[in-house]
Design a protein around this motif. Sequence first.
Motif, PDB file in Angstrom:
ATOM      1  N   VAL A  38       0.835  -1.206   0.000  1.00 38.60           N
ATOM      2  CA  VAL A  38       0.000   0.000   0.000  1.00 38.60           C
ATOM      3  C   VAL A  38       0.872   1.260   0.000  1.00 38.60           C
ATOM      4  CG1 VAL A  38      -1.756   1.283   1.271  1.00 38.60           C
ATOM      5  CG2 VAL A  38      -1.891  -1.188   1.130  1.00 38.60           C
ATOM      6  N   THR A  39       1.945   1.236   0.791  1.00 36.56           N
ATOM      7  CA  THR A  39       2.853   2.385   0.834  1.00 36.56           C
ATOM      8  C   THR A  39       3.386   2.703  -0.560  1.00 36.56           C
ATOM      9  OG1 THR A  39       3.529   1.830   3.073  1.00 36.56           O
ATOM     10  CG2 THR A  39       5.011   3.237   1.822  1.00 36.56           C
ATOM     11  N   VAL A  40       3.807   1.675  -1.254  1.00 28.91           N
ATOM     12  CA  VAL A  40       4.396   1.894  -2.575  1.00 28.91           C
ATOM     13  C   VAL A  40       3.357   2.432  -3.554  1.00 28.91           C
ATOM     14  CG1 VAL A  40       5.402   0.719  -4.547  1.00 28.91           C
ATOM     15  CG2 VAL A  40       6.277   0.299  -2.268  1.00 28.91           C
ATOM     16  N   ILE A  41       2.153   1.861  -3.535  1.00 28.55           N
ATOM     17  CA  ILE A  41       1.100   2.375  -4.416  1.00 28.55           C
ATOM     18  C   ILE A  41       0.790   3.832  -4.064  1.00 28.55           C
ATOM     19  CG2 ILE A  41      -1.309   2.096  -5.129  1.00 28.55           C
ATOM     20  CD1 ILE A  41       0.448  -0.108  -6.164  1.00 28.55           C
ATOM     21  N   CYS A  42       0.751   4.146  -2.769  1.00 34.72           N
ATOM     22  CA  CYS A  42       0.435   5.521  -2.353  1.00 34.72           C
ATOM     23  C   CYS A  42       1.492   6.511  -2.817  1.00 34.72           C
ATOM     24  CB  CYS A  42       0.279   5.608  -0.835  1.00 34.72           C
ATOM     25  SG  CYS A  42      -1.294   4.982  -0.263  1.00 34.72           S
ATOM     26  N   TYR A  43       2.782   6.192  -2.624  1.00 31.00           N
ATOM     27  CA  TYR A  43       3.755   7.210  -3.020  1.00 31.00           C
ATOM     28  C   TYR A  43       3.800   7.356  -4.539  1.00 31.00           C
ATOM     29  CZ  TYR A  43       7.888   4.546  -4.620  1.00 31.00           C
ATOM     30  OH  TYR A  43       8.753   3.754  -5.310  1.00 31.00           O
ATOM     31  N   THR A  44       3.580   6.258  -5.259  1.00 31.05           N
ATOM     32  CA  THR A  44       3.510   6.372  -6.717  1.00 31.05           C
ATOM     33  C   THR A  44       2.356   7.285  -7.114  1.00 31.05           C
ATOM     34  OG1 THR A  44       4.124   4.049  -6.678  1.00 31.05           O
ATOM     35  CG2 THR A  44       3.662   4.994  -8.811  1.00 31.05           C
ATOM     36  N   ALA A  45       1.217   7.100  -6.457  1.00 23.72           N
ATOM     37  CA  ALA A  45       0.037   7.914  -6.778  1.00 23.72           C
ATOM     38  C   ALA A  45       0.285   9.376  -6.428  1.00 23.72           C
ATOM     39  CB  ALA A  45      -1.179   7.389  -6.019  1.00 23.72           C
ATOM     40  N   ILE A  46       0.936   9.620  -5.295  1.00 19.26           N
ATOM     41  CA  ILE A  46       1.174  11.001  -4.874  1.00 19.26           C
ATOM     42  C   ILE A  46       2.127  11.695  -5.841  1.00 19.26           C
ATOM     43  CG2 ILE A  46       2.268  12.408  -3.088  1.00 19.26           C
ATOM     44  CD1 ILE A  46       1.032  10.441  -1.054  1.00 19.26           C
ATOM     45  N   LEU A  47       3.163  10.969  -6.258  1.00 15.87           N
ATOM     46  CA  LEU A  47       4.101  11.570  -7.211  1.00 15.87           C
ATOM     47  C   LEU A  47       3.416  11.849  -8.547  1.00 15.87           C
ATOM     48  CD1 LEU A  47       7.404   9.596  -6.545  1.00 15.87           C
ATOM     49  CD2 LEU A  47       6.836  11.943  -5.917  1.00 15.87           C
ATOM     50  N   ASP A  48       2.315  11.144  -8.782  1.00 17.50           N
ATOM     51  CA  ASP A  48       1.590  11.247 -10.046  1.00 17.50           C
ATOM     52  C   ASP A  48       0.560  12.375 -10.042  1.00 17.50           C
ATOM     53  OD1 ASP A  48       2.317   9.578 -12.077  1.00 17.50           O
ATOM     54  OD2 ASP A  48       0.307   8.707 -12.243  1.00 17.50           O
ATOM     55  N   LEU A  49       0.343  13.001  -8.875  1.00 18.17           N
ATOM     56  CA  LEU A  49      -0.703  14.026  -8.780  1.00 18.17           C
ATOM     57  C   LEU A  49      -0.374  15.192  -9.714  1.00 18.17           C
ATOM     58  CD1 LEU A  49      -1.299  14.105  -4.919  1.00 18.17           C
ATOM     59  CD2 LEU A  49      -2.800  13.192  -6.676  1.00 18.17           C
ATOM     60  N   PRO A  50      -1.393  15.784 -10.297  1.00 20.79           N
ATOM     61  CA  PRO A  50      -1.167  16.883 -11.247  1.00 20.79           C
ATOM     62  C   PRO A  50      -0.633  18.120 -10.540  1.00 20.79           C
ATOM     63  CG  PRO A  50      -3.504  16.560 -10.843  1.00 20.79           C
ATOM     64  CD  PRO A  50      -2.808  15.456 -10.145  1.00 20.79           C
ATOM     65  N   LYS A  51       0.592  18.499 -10.898  1.00 16.80           N
ATOM     66  CA  LYS A  51       1.260  19.599 -10.190  1.00 16.80           C
ATOM     67  C   LYS A  51       0.555  20.939 -10.422  1.00 16.80           C
ATOM     68  CE  LYS A  51       4.921  17.137  -8.842  1.00 16.80           C
ATOM     69  NZ  LYS A  51       4.285  15.845  -9.220  1.00 16.80           N
ATOM     70  N   ASP A  52      -0.011  21.096 -11.639  1.00 18.85           N
ATOM     71  CA  ASP A  52      -0.580  22.412 -11.950  1.00 18.85           C
ATOM     72  C   ASP A  52      -1.767  22.760 -11.045  1.00 18.85           C
ATOM     73  OD1 ASP A  52      -1.531  20.206 -13.246  1.00 18.85           O
ATOM     74  OD2 ASP A  52      -2.479  21.321 -14.857  1.00 18.85           O
ATOM     75  N   LEU A  53      -2.529  21.711 -10.634  1.00 20.12           N
ATOM     76  CA  LEU A  53      -3.635  21.973  -9.725  1.00 20.12           C
ATOM     77  C   LEU A  53      -3.122  22.566  -8.419  1.00 20.12           C
ATOM     78  CD1 LEU A  53      -6.176  19.025  -9.911  1.00 20.12           C
ATOM     79  CD2 LEU A  53      -6.499  21.417 -10.479  1.00 20.12           C
ATOM     80  N   TYR A  54      -1.990  22.033  -7.957  1.00 22.35           N
ATOM     81  CA  TYR A  54      -1.422  22.535  -6.710  1.00 22.35           C
ATOM     82  C   TYR A  54      -0.916  23.954  -6.879  1.00 22.35           C
ATOM     83  CZ  TYR A  54      -1.930  18.106  -4.416  1.00 22.35           C
ATOM     84  OH  TYR A  54      -2.478  17.000  -3.836  1.00 22.35           O
ATOM     85  N   GLU A  55      -0.339  24.203  -8.040  1.00 26.84           N
ATOM     86  CA  GLU A  55       0.141  25.555  -8.297  1.00 26.84           C
ATOM     87  C   GLU A  55      -1.026  26.533  -8.282  1.00 26.84           C
ATOM     88  OE1 GLU A  55       2.444  25.275 -11.908  1.00 26.84           O
ATOM     89  OE2 GLU A  55       3.748  23.809 -10.927  1.00 26.84           O
ATOM     90  N   ALA A  56      -2.106  26.153  -8.955  1.00 30.91           N
ATOM     91  CA  ALA A  56      -3.276  27.025  -8.992  1.00 30.91           C
ATOM     92  C   ALA A  56      -3.816  27.250  -7.584  1.00 30.91           C
ATOM     93  CB  ALA A  56      -4.346  26.416  -9.890  1.00 30.91           C
ATOM     94  N   ALA A  57      -3.910  26.161  -6.826  1.00 34.88           N
ATOM     95  CA  ALA A  57      -4.455  26.264  -5.476  1.00 34.88           C
ATOM     96  C   ALA A  57      -3.551  27.134  -4.606  1.00 34.88           C
ATOM     97  CB  ALA A  57      -4.615  24.877  -4.869  1.00 34.88           C
TER      98      ALA A  57
END
Lengths: 344, 301
Positions: free
Chosen positions: A222-241
């Motif tokens: 689960v840890t490995v799937i989670c960090y892969t998913a987190i690294l995969d999050l769309p960066k631009d959404l975070y920038e906008a937020a």
Amino acid sequence: MSLAVRPHPDPGPSAPRGAEATGGSAGPSSSTPGSPGRSPAALRPRTSGQRRRRRRRDALLFGALIAPNLIAIIVFSYYPALYNIGLSFMEWDFVAPSPEFVGLENYLDLFTDPSFGQVLLNTLVFTGVSVVGSIVGGLLLGSLLATKVPLTGFAQTMAFAPHMLPGAAVGILWLFMFDPNYGLSRWLFSLVGASSPDWTTTSDWSLWAITIAYTWQRLGFVTVICYTAILDLPKDLYEAAALDGAHGGKLLRHLTLPLLSPIMFFLSITGIISAAQAFDIISIMTSGGPGVSSSTLSWMVYEEAFQKFDIGTASAAATVLLLILLAITYLQVRVGDRKVNYDS
Amino acid sequence: MSALTLNSRKASEAADGPGINRGRRRGPRRPAWMTGLLIAGVLTTLAVFLIPLFWLFSSSLKPHGDIYSWPLQWIPTSLTVDNFVEAWNSAPFDRFFLNSIVTTAVGTFLEISLAILCAYAFVFVDFRFKKFAFALIIASLMLPGHVTLIVNYITVANLGWLNSYAGIILPGIASAFAMFLLYQFMRTLDKDILQAAEIDGAGHIRRMLTIVVPLSSPMILTATLIVMVGKWNEYVWPLIVTSTSTMRTLPIGLLFLRSQEGYSNWGVILAGAVFVSLPMLILFFLAQKRIIGGLAAGAMK
């Protein structure tokens, strides 16, 4: 797809008139590849005949390609699952010439037997603790390992290693760690001045022993799937937020968790299904004992069928397991449709 | 949490980029205390996963006295392979190894072959009942293995396959997960090459073998690795269909060792666990990106 339907592309556009070997498809229009089905009216019957033939050939080919897999799935998955339901209304011991129909007796026996209640409860605790524990822990460790600090790369690799071990080896490893005299458990408890419980041989602790061992193995995955998913999050959404002034808890609540929800959803479904089938760790560590203190439905199916040769009871227990898992999957899909955010 | 820190840090980095001067220039750097906290967290994570593994390997190499000493002997006083020799000799481990290798290799080859054929058909061949067939195959993932155990045992027994490689291998060759992985991958392939090949007169089989399979080879390799690990670690099915020690696979051999040695000879039992684990661990360290990537792809699509 679009490749499939198309008049004969063969032997070449400039084939002389007499070359009837191409199945009579001579003629100006069929000799130009790339315009399927757009032939002049005079040629249409022939072309559609070819098309029908092509379609039949594709259907045959399709059948031939998927047949081996489909047959294997039907013979070794669907048929046994259905037949298993049938067997749950029978009494049999593998030896008698044929099973004997007993109606609902197996189910009545199960549900009036107090130890079956214990088994159901054990299954619930084992599954619940391991799924919740591995997802909460995995989210925590996963977001940690998604940062760039020294050692994260190494930790990412090591976290997955337990998932590669056979459950039997994990069982042996934890059996040894839980040894009250020579295991790490004694050391851990001695730090607080206590003595280690006899994890695997006392009924107060045996369920926890297998639950901890299984959760440890699952946690890495689960840890490995989670960090892969987190690294995969769309960066631009975070920038906008971030430009909008959102940070910290707000980002977590309104952005990260919703974005991760499909993964959490997937991990919870697969987590429940695999925990409910966990077997090797239980078999090695406690064999469901002492008594039924660490017996789960999956252990019980094996024990009833292959140690006590009570096929009816085993099939009934397996059917109960099937129904529970199908109900949970159904509920999750229903809830998931509403709560889980899939459009990212 | 920490992911957020990472992301919002990246975000402020972007905002502070050339041309934009936002006055509030705390710099892209994370505060030192937070870095410290993160490192502490990573070390804890490592401890959670590493200490049990370290304990397994170091104990299997310890002399008898070290295993049964208190206070615990973290670092072996001397390294020995006695436990491995004894484990190897106390059960037909050579035969267990052979059985595991044969069933894993043949089973994986068959399962991946079925998956390739099936995925190709779903992506490149047209058929009316495609959706239904696809649903039928994927839905089989929902059936718990324990529900099929008893009847599969009966089937295999009726076929006379108990204690045989066929009995161990064949019920496990159906493929839904690997098929799905390959299906997802093949859908992304460039259709132009295939179209060109078709115009050149290549039939489906030739297109599959000469174009699609080579182009899909990274994903085929990933699927192969994942399927292989699953088969090597398989426990309940080989336990049921085999009853003679010459047909047991490695994980079942462990159960054998444990019941033979009880709690009196931990070193030997742990050495057995290392035997079983080592091949897949080595494989993993060689190909971790592929294995993790494949499982993550399966999870996220």
